[in-house]
Design a protein around this motif. Sequence first.
Motif, PDB file in Angstrom:
ATOM      1  N   ASP A 203       0.817  -1.206   0.000  1.00 39.70           N
ATOM      2  CA  ASP A 203       0.000   0.000   0.000  1.00 39.70           C
ATOM      3  C   ASP A 203       0.859   1.269   0.000  1.00 39.70           C
ATOM      4  OD1 ASP A 203      -2.471   1.155  -0.209  1.00 39.70           O
ATOM      5  OD2 ASP A 203      -2.782   1.345   1.956  1.00 39.70           O
ATOM      6  N   LYS A 204       1.987   1.186  -0.740  1.00 39.07           N
ATOM      7  CA  LYS A 204       2.875   2.345  -0.865  1.00 39.07           C
ATOM      8  C   LYS A 204       3.081   2.698  -2.340  1.00 39.07           C
ATOM      9  CE  LYS A 204       5.409   1.382   3.419  1.00 39.07           C
ATOM     10  NZ  LYS A 204       4.961   2.580   4.131  1.00 39.07           N
ATOM     11  N   LYS A 205       2.060   2.477  -3.124  1.00 34.05           N
ATOM     12  CA  LYS A 205       2.128   2.702  -4.551  1.00 34.05           C
ATOM     13  C   LYS A 205       2.484   4.159  -4.856  1.00 34.05           C
ATOM     14  CE  LYS A 205      -0.609   2.204  -8.775  1.00 34.05           C
ATOM     15  NZ  LYS A 205      -1.928   1.815  -9.337  1.00 34.05           N
ATOM     16  N   GLY A 206       3.426   4.337  -5.792  1.00 34.48           N
ATOM     17  CA  GLY A 206       3.817   5.675  -6.219  1.00 34.48           C
ATOM     18  C   GLY A 206       4.988   6.265  -5.458  1.00 34.48           C
ATOM     19  N   GLU A 207       5.384   5.646  -4.347  1.00 34.97           N
ATOM     20  CA  GLU A 207       6.518   6.191  -3.587  1.00 34.97           C
ATOM     21  C   GLU A 207       7.828   5.946  -4.338  1.00 34.97           C
ATOM     22  OE1 GLU A 207       6.987   6.164   0.463  1.00 34.97           O
ATOM     23  OE2 GLU A 207       4.900   5.710   1.012  1.00 34.97           O
ATOM     24  N   LYS A 208       8.743   6.895  -4.248  1.00 30.76           N
ATOM     25  CA  LYS A 208      10.027   6.780  -4.929  1.00 30.76           C
ATOM     26  C   LYS A 208      10.995   5.944  -4.096  1.00 30.76           C
ATOM     27  CE  LYS A 208       9.746  11.150  -7.469  1.00 30.76           C
ATOM     28  NZ  LYS A 208      10.410  12.449  -7.735  1.00 30.76           N
ATOM     29  N   VAL A 209      11.842   5.185  -4.801  1.00 32.36           N
ATOM     30  CA  VAL A 209      12.840   4.365  -4.113  1.00 32.36           C
ATOM     31  C   VAL A 209      14.232   4.767  -4.577  1.00 32.36           C
ATOM     32  CG1 VAL A 209      11.267   2.410  -3.856  1.00 32.36           C
ATOM     33  CG2 VAL A 209      12.748   2.542  -5.869  1.00 32.36           C
ATOM     34  N   LYS A 210      15.228   4.463  -3.742  1.00 27.60           N
ATOM     35  CA  LYS A 210      16.617   4.779  -4.080  1.00 27.60           C
ATOM     36  C   LYS A 210      17.132   3.825  -5.154  1.00 27.60           C
ATOM     37  CE  LYS A 210      17.878   6.795   0.385  1.00 27.60           C
ATOM     38  NZ  LYS A 210      18.825   6.756   1.530  1.00 27.60           N
ATOM     39  N   ASP A 211      18.259   4.185  -5.756  1.00 26.93           N
ATOM     40  CA  ASP A 211      18.869   3.330  -6.775  1.00 26.93           C
ATOM     41  C   ASP A 211      19.187   1.962  -6.182  1.00 26.93           C
ATOM     42  OD1 ASP A 211      18.730   5.392  -8.584  1.00 26.93           O
ATOM     43  OD2 ASP A 211      20.814   6.038  -8.276  1.00 26.93           O
ATOM     44  N   PHE A 212      19.106   0.956  -7.018  1.00 24.42           N
ATOM     45  CA  PHE A 212      19.350  -0.412  -6.556  1.00 24.42           C
ATOM     46  C   PHE A 212      20.842  -0.647  -6.345  1.00 24.42           C
ATOM     47  CE2 PHE A 212      15.423  -0.704  -9.132  1.00 24.42           C
ATOM     48  CZ  PHE A 212      14.550  -1.092  -8.126  1.00 24.42           C
ATOM     49  N   ASP A 213      21.144  -1.440  -5.318  1.00 26.58           N
ATOM     50  CA  ASP A 213      22.527  -1.795  -4.992  1.00 26.58           C
ATOM     51  C   ASP A 213      22.638  -3.315  -5.059  1.00 26.58           C
ATOM     52  OD1 ASP A 213      25.130  -1.824  -4.163  1.00 26.58           O
ATOM     53  OD2 ASP A 213      24.665  -1.537  -2.037  1.00 26.58           O
ATOM     54  N   PHE A 214      22.967  -3.836  -6.253  1.00 26.68           N
ATOM     55  CA  PHE A 214      22.932  -5.277  -6.475  1.00 26.68           C
ATOM     56  C   PHE A 214      24.170  -5.986  -5.917  1.00 26.68           C
ATOM     57  CE2 PHE A 214      20.359  -3.727 -10.145  1.00 26.68           C
ATOM     58  CZ  PHE A 214      19.170  -4.366  -9.820  1.00 26.68           C
ATOM     59  N   VAL A 215      23.945  -7.123  -5.267  1.00 26.01           N
ATOM     60  CA  VAL A 215      25.015  -8.049  -4.889  1.00 26.01           C
ATOM     61  C   VAL A 215      24.542  -9.453  -5.237  1.00 26.01           C
ATOM     62  CG1 VAL A 215      25.944  -6.630  -3.028  1.00 26.01           C
ATOM     63  CG2 VAL A 215      24.155  -8.287  -2.516  1.00 26.01           C
ATOM     64  N   ASP A 216      25.485 -10.337  -5.602  1.00 27.70           N
ATOM     65  CA  ASP A 216      25.051 -11.699  -5.924  1.00 27.70           C
ATOM     66  C   ASP A 216      24.796 -12.481  -4.636  1.00 27.70           C
ATOM     67  OD1 ASP A 216      27.338 -13.579  -5.242  1.00 27.70           O
ATOM     68  OD2 ASP A 216      28.408 -12.215  -6.577  1.00 27.70           O
ATOM     69  N   LEU A 217      24.074 -13.592  -4.773  1.00 31.79           N
ATOM     70  CA  LEU A 217      23.587 -14.309  -3.586  1.00 31.79           C
ATOM     71  C   LEU A 217      24.672 -15.043  -2.814  1.00 31.79           C
ATOM     72  CD1 LEU A 217      20.080 -15.697  -4.606  1.00 31.79           C
ATOM     73  CD2 LEU A 217      20.743 -13.467  -3.685  1.00 31.79           C
ATOM     74  N   THR A 218      25.901 -15.104  -3.358  1.00 29.69           N
ATOM     75  CA  THR A 218      26.981 -15.712  -2.582  1.00 29.69           C
ATOM     76  C   THR A 218      27.446 -14.781  -1.468  1.00 29.69           C
ATOM     77  OG1 THR A 218      28.697 -14.835  -4.049  1.00 29.69           O
ATOM     78  CG2 THR A 218      27.777 -17.006  -4.596  1.00 29.69           C
ATOM     79  N   GLN A 219      27.023 -13.509  -1.517  1.00 28.38           N
ATOM     80  CA  GLN A 219      27.511 -12.526  -0.556  1.00 28.38           C
ATOM     81  C   GLN A 219      26.488 -12.152   0.516  1.00 28.38           C
ATOM     82  OE1 GLN A 219      29.649  -9.172  -2.469  1.00 28.38           O
ATOM     83  NE2 GLN A 219      29.274 -10.212  -4.425  1.00 28.38           N
ATOM     84  N   VAL A 220      25.330 -12.786   0.511  1.00 29.49           N
ATOM     85  CA  VAL A 220      24.280 -12.388   1.459  1.00 29.49           C
ATOM     86  C   VAL A 220      24.275 -13.302   2.680  1.00 29.49           C
ATOM     87  CG1 VAL A 220      22.865 -11.507  -0.434  1.00 29.49           C
ATOM     88  CG2 VAL A 220      22.468 -13.807   0.410  1.00 29.49           C
ATOM     89  N   SER A 221      23.785 -12.763   3.783  1.00 27.29           N
ATOM     90  CA  SER A 221      23.686 -13.527   5.023  1.00 27.29           C
ATOM     91  C   SER A 221      22.390 -14.327   5.051  1.00 27.29           C
ATOM     92  CB  SER A 221      23.724 -12.574   6.215  1.00 27.29           C
ATOM     93  OG  SER A 221      22.579 -11.716   6.187  1.00 27.29           O
TER      94      SER A 221
END
Length: 585
Positions: A203-221
């Motif tokens: 229910d937050k349609k239209g809100e602006k988001v920051k640029d994406f910061d991609f990392v591959d899944l080998t680096q996530v917790s």
Amino acid sequence: MLSALRGAASFGLVGPRATRSPAVGRGRALFSTAEKAAASPEKSEKKSSTPIKNEAAYDAVKMEDIVSLCKRRGIIFPSSEIYGGFAGFFDYGPLGAELKRNVKSAFWTRFVQRREDIVGVDSSIVHNPTTWQSSGHLDGFSDPMVDCKETKLRYRADQLFCSPVTLDECGTVVGFVCVLEGNEEEMTKAAKKQAKKLLKEMDKKGEKVKDFDFVDLTQVSEETMAQVPSPGSGKPTLTMPRDFNLMFQTNVGAVSDASSVAYLRPETAQGIFLNYKNVLSTSRQKLPFGIAQIGKAFRNEITPRNFIFRSREFEQMEVEYFIPPGDDEWEGHHRKWIDDSRAFLEEVGLRPELLGYDVHEGDGLAHYARACTDVTFRFPFGVQELMGIAARGDYDLRSHGEGSGRGDGKLALFYCIQRFFLTHCLLFNAALDYFNEETKEKFIPHVIEPSLGVDRLILALICSAYAEDEINGEKRNYLSFHPSIAPVKVAVLPLVKNKEPLVKAARGLFEKLQRRWNVVWDQTGAIGRRYRRADEVGVPYCVTVDFETIEEDGAVTVRDRDSTEQVRIPMDEVIPYLSKMIDGY
């Protein structure tokens, strides 16, 4: 698209007429003026201007366009297509088979035939299973894999990228997006689509988001993974990454048990190392020298993708270049191989502006490697490795020496004695070292390894050859293959098909050309339409036999694909002319 092009005379590019043969042009003409006018391209064709090339055409090409082009023009087909295909496997069609043969021949000519310090081998696809234990493939040849617990789909963890969805106004992270590896534009577009859906659900349609910061899944917790949506289910149902061995397993012999397990080779390099001593003993080579091989390799890829770029069955072209040990040796040889590799790729027709370099450093290097530099190519799906040039040290020969009992020292001697009665080749297959007769030194050589995938190079060549231009306001699509690797070198075109003397002369030339190159015969349709058919599949030269060939000058018209320029050449000079243009001599 133009229906035809003017004859050679109308271009202003025709050279001096050949001397008229005494056998032609005398007495009654073989063809009437009306017949010539009816068949002549000049009657219905516009005068062609210089093609205006669309330099931005490749930037707009998508991978789907390349796949469609390959299927439509008989270059590459999905394997087992009548049964729905088989992921990661492909078949080469009539043009693709010729293109592949030419690519392999170009590599072999450049790096074996034209060099005195490199010889070739062709080793078996299945080696003694201990090979892969010694080389480290059984323990370490793997890719990180994640599973979707709901859909049961599997993905390479380093090819899935996630990013938090962060609200621009307050900096709150409201969830995550997960996209497949691709170029920046494609990944961002897919991520925006997912983020839009996420914001709508919250229910937050239209809100602006920051640029994406991609990392591959080998680096996530584990904490982050619990929030990352699976591409398959759209929900956080992915497992943590685990290693998946890429070796294809098979059984050799009549009994299928642990003792019969073997593997299809995942690379051609090990077959070279296994034959190092055999080649050294029989070829009379001295350091530095190389051994080359072209052959099939197999990798059970988790998610084969991007067409033939990453498949499960492929071909490799590799050289293992053996050099003396020492930092003062390998650096110069490594630099020379980088330069030679880049030069080869440009020689076969890759556009220099699409090539680049990626120097591996730190964690990007294999544990045994001194250095590694990739020559990269800008594919429609992004910049990727095309050819790798690695300084591998003495890791391979040392590992096989120890694993086979043919290394150096007391341990090697013990194993040699132990295996003598089994191998019966102790004297021939001695330690995998090298004795320098001048310095009286004995050492294990180091290796520089240039490695190139045949299929990747073919994909790069097709992408690089994709071209568009405009002639007299009409668009033309064609494949601008370098003549040396083009699947079809020449198209022979009799101007008309119903005049026996003309067809006979054209057929005679066609059969002579067949002895040198792969050529095609096309006698149907307007001459301009036949030119376009040849352009579309990358034929660099068209040879037209017309009325003047028979009645006047004994010459033919040779048309260049890229410039559309035409020159008039005497029949007996056609093969020398084409030889220089195609083969370079």
